[in-house]
Write a protein that holds these residues in place. Structure first.
Motif, PDB file in Angstrom:
ATOM      1  N   ASN A 247      26.965   6.683  22.378  1.00 24.92           N
ATOM      2  CA  ASN A 247      26.438   6.175  21.109  1.00 24.92           C
ATOM      3  C   ASN A 247      25.021   6.665  20.854  1.00 24.92           C
ATOM      4  N   VAL A 324      26.912   3.945   7.301  1.00 21.67           N
ATOM      5  CA  VAL A 324      28.027   4.816   7.698  1.00 21.67           C
ATOM      6  C   VAL A 324      28.551   4.426   9.087  1.00 21.67           C
ATOM      7  N   LEU A 325      27.630   4.176  10.020  1.00 22.08           N
ATOM      8  CA  LEU A 325      28.055   3.796  11.366  1.00 22.08           C
ATOM      9  C   LEU A 325      28.795   2.463  11.351  1.00 22.08           C
ATOM     10  N   THR A 326      28.340   1.537  10.531  1.00 22.51           N
ATOM     11  CA  THR A 326      28.973   0.221  10.470  1.00 22.51           C
ATOM     12  C   THR A 326      30.401   0.314   9.963  1.00 22.51           C
ATOM     13  N   THR A 327      30.665   1.267   9.068  1.00 20.45           N
ATOM     14  CA  THR A 327      31.999   1.396   8.488  1.00 20.45           C
ATOM     15  C   THR A 327      32.983   2.092   9.418  1.00 20.45           C
ATOM     16  N   THR A 328      32.528   2.612  10.534  1.00 17.96           N
ATOM     17  CA  THR A 328      33.417   3.269  11.498  1.00 17.96           C
ATOM     18  C   THR A 328      33.629   2.363  12.702  1.00 17.96           C
ATOM     19  N   ASP A 329      34.847   2.294  13.149  1.00 12.93           N
ATOM     20  CA  ASP A 329      35.141   1.467  14.321  1.00 12.93           C
ATOM     21  C   ASP A 329      34.546   2.074  15.595  1.00 12.93           C
ATOM     22  N   LYS A 330      34.529   3.417  15.634  1.00 10.55           N
ATOM     23  CA  LYS A 330      34.131   4.091  16.865  1.00 10.55           C
ATOM     24  C   LYS A 330      32.653   3.917  17.168  1.00 10.55           C
ATOM     25  N   ALA A 332      30.394   1.693  15.379  1.00 13.44           N
ATOM     26  CA  ALA A 332      29.802   0.526  14.724  1.00 13.44           C
ATOM     27  C   ALA A 332      28.717  -0.111  15.592  1.00 13.44           C
TER      28      ALA A 332
END
Length: 436
Positions: A247, A324-330, A332
């Motif tokens: 991450n 953008v990061l929050t909207t991705t499961d990988k 978030a």
């Protein structure tokens, strides 16, 4: 207006040149990660990291010195520096070829650290070093359009080789490494033919004698920088999970890599200009005073401009990347890293004018001291922060960057005291006997 248009083309070519060379260097990693199995990609990434390390050392020893020194001279003096620099880069490439071959022969071929693919870089280390030196020659001579030209040759040739490899179904780590090297060979060849330079006609001993006050400290700084990068990975890996390390690296790549590319491009444009101003500042009389004032004014105005740019970057990029990061499961969980890493990028931007001025003033030893302070505080902050989790690690790195900026500004202020024309020598006073 004509001067503004010329300056715009100059800056535009310099920035575009950095985009092209960064793309050529990153293409292997990105495409290799997409097209190769994980084990093969790991071997490719490791070989590339070793190749980059060697290139960065040559850049510090030769290329960065050309930017700071060759930009001050014209005619035969400058030509001699270029000849000696090219021959030094040639020797650096040959030495690297020997080292890589020995590593490939003696390194265990069945261990976790796989250096099998390193052999593919051996034939190309000389042109890789020569091409990097050629870019710095053009940038030092205020010809970024020429640097852009040979970089386009590199990227275009590399792209053709990669496309042919994909179309024939022969994707392999060695193929990607060979494409990278063939591109550099094409770019270096165009430079040598265009400028009619022969890379073995210089004198490495003369290069070392004339530039050791810069090349030694620049190289030491580069070594500290590379060791710091490796140490960060090992420290994070020892305190955080692999997912957390991934991450952190992902957000750093998304937010910091573009900033670092921009910083590299701007340094290539600013250092030669600052170096000429610092050299002129040593001249006696009004000319030296005016040049010293120009250097101070340029640094001050650029610092203000980059402060505004850094602020805008934080205000815009931080919420965007976080969203953008929050909207991705990988990724978030990595969203909270967007703020400290955006601030770290802003700090890097603000430091650019001071670093360029210090390089232009040839304060290589001070730059080394600043980097040691920055690396020490960064690693300490990372180690302490990582004990509190992933966000603590990111804020610890920001602490190191901020400390490095403060140290740079302080050293810059100290260095300014010696910039300017020498004080006039007072006329000797006559005593009464001499007057008589």
């Amino acid at each position: 207006m004509q001067a503004i248009r010329v300056a715009s083309r100059f800056v535009g070519a310099g920035l575009l040149d950095q985009v092209v060379i960064a793309t050529a260097n990153a293409a292997n990693t990105l495409l290799g990660g997409i097209l190769l199995p994980k084990d093969q990609f790991g071997a490719l990434a490791l070989a590339l990291s070793v190749g980059y390390f060697s290139m960065y050392l040559n850049r510090a020893f030769v290329g960065d010195v050309l930017l700071a020194l060759a930009s001050r001279f014209e005619g035969e003096h400058r030509g001699r520096l270029i000849r000696n620099g090219l021959t030094t880069a040639l020797c650096s490439g040959i030495t690297t070829m020997v080292v890589f071959t020995v590593l490939w022969l003696v390194w265990p071929h069945d261990g976790n650290i796989d250096l099998d693919e390193l052999i593919w870089l051996v034939p190309f280390m000389v042109p890789l070093m020569l091409h990097d030196t050629a870019r710095c020659d053009y940038l030092a001579d205020r010809r970024p359009d020429k640097a852009l030209g040979i970089d386009l040759v590199w990227a275009g040739t590399q792209g053709v080789v990669i496309i042919l490899m994909i179309l024939t179904g022969n994707e392999s780590p060695g193929g990607f490494l060979a494409a990278w090297g063939i591109g550099a060979t094409a770019g270096a060849t165009v430079y040598l033919l265009r400028e009619q330079r022969v890379p073995w006609r210089g004198n490495p001993k003369a290069w070392l004698a004339e530039t050791r006050h810069l090349s030694g400290w620049f190289t030491a700084t580069a070594i500290v920088a590379q060791v710091q990068v490796l140490a960060i990975s090992f420290l994070v890996a020892g305190k955080l999970s692999k997912i957390e390390l991934g991450n952190l690296r992902f957000v750093q790549t998304v937010q910091l890599q573009p900033v670092q590319n921009l910083v590299a491009a701007i340094q290539g444009l600013l250092v030669p200009r600052a170096s000429r101003a610092a050299a002129d500042a040593a001249k006696p009389g009004a000319e030296g005073a005016d040049a010293a004032a120009t250097l101070r004014r340029q640094t001050r105005q650029l610092a203000l401009a980059f402060a505004v740019l850094g602020t805008l970057m934080v205000v815009i990029v931080w919420p965007l990347v976080s969203w953008v990061l929050t909207t991705t499961d990988k990724f978030a969980e990595a969203a909270p890293l967007a703020l400290p890493i955006a601030l770290q990028g802003a700090v890097y931007l603000l430091q650019v004018p001071f670093t360029a001025a210090m390089r232009g003033m040839h304060r290589a030893r001070m730059l080394f001291v600043q980097y040691v302070v920055f690396a020490t505080v960064s690693l300490t902050g990372l180690s302490v922060g990582a004990s509190q989790g992933l966000q603590g690690a990111a804020w610890g790195l920001l602490t190191g960057s901020t400390t490095g900026l403060i140290c740079m500004v302080v050293l810059y202020g100290y260095a300014l005291k010696s910039v300017g024309p020498p004080a006039p020598t007072p006329a000797p006073r006559l005593d009464a006997t001499q007057k008589a």
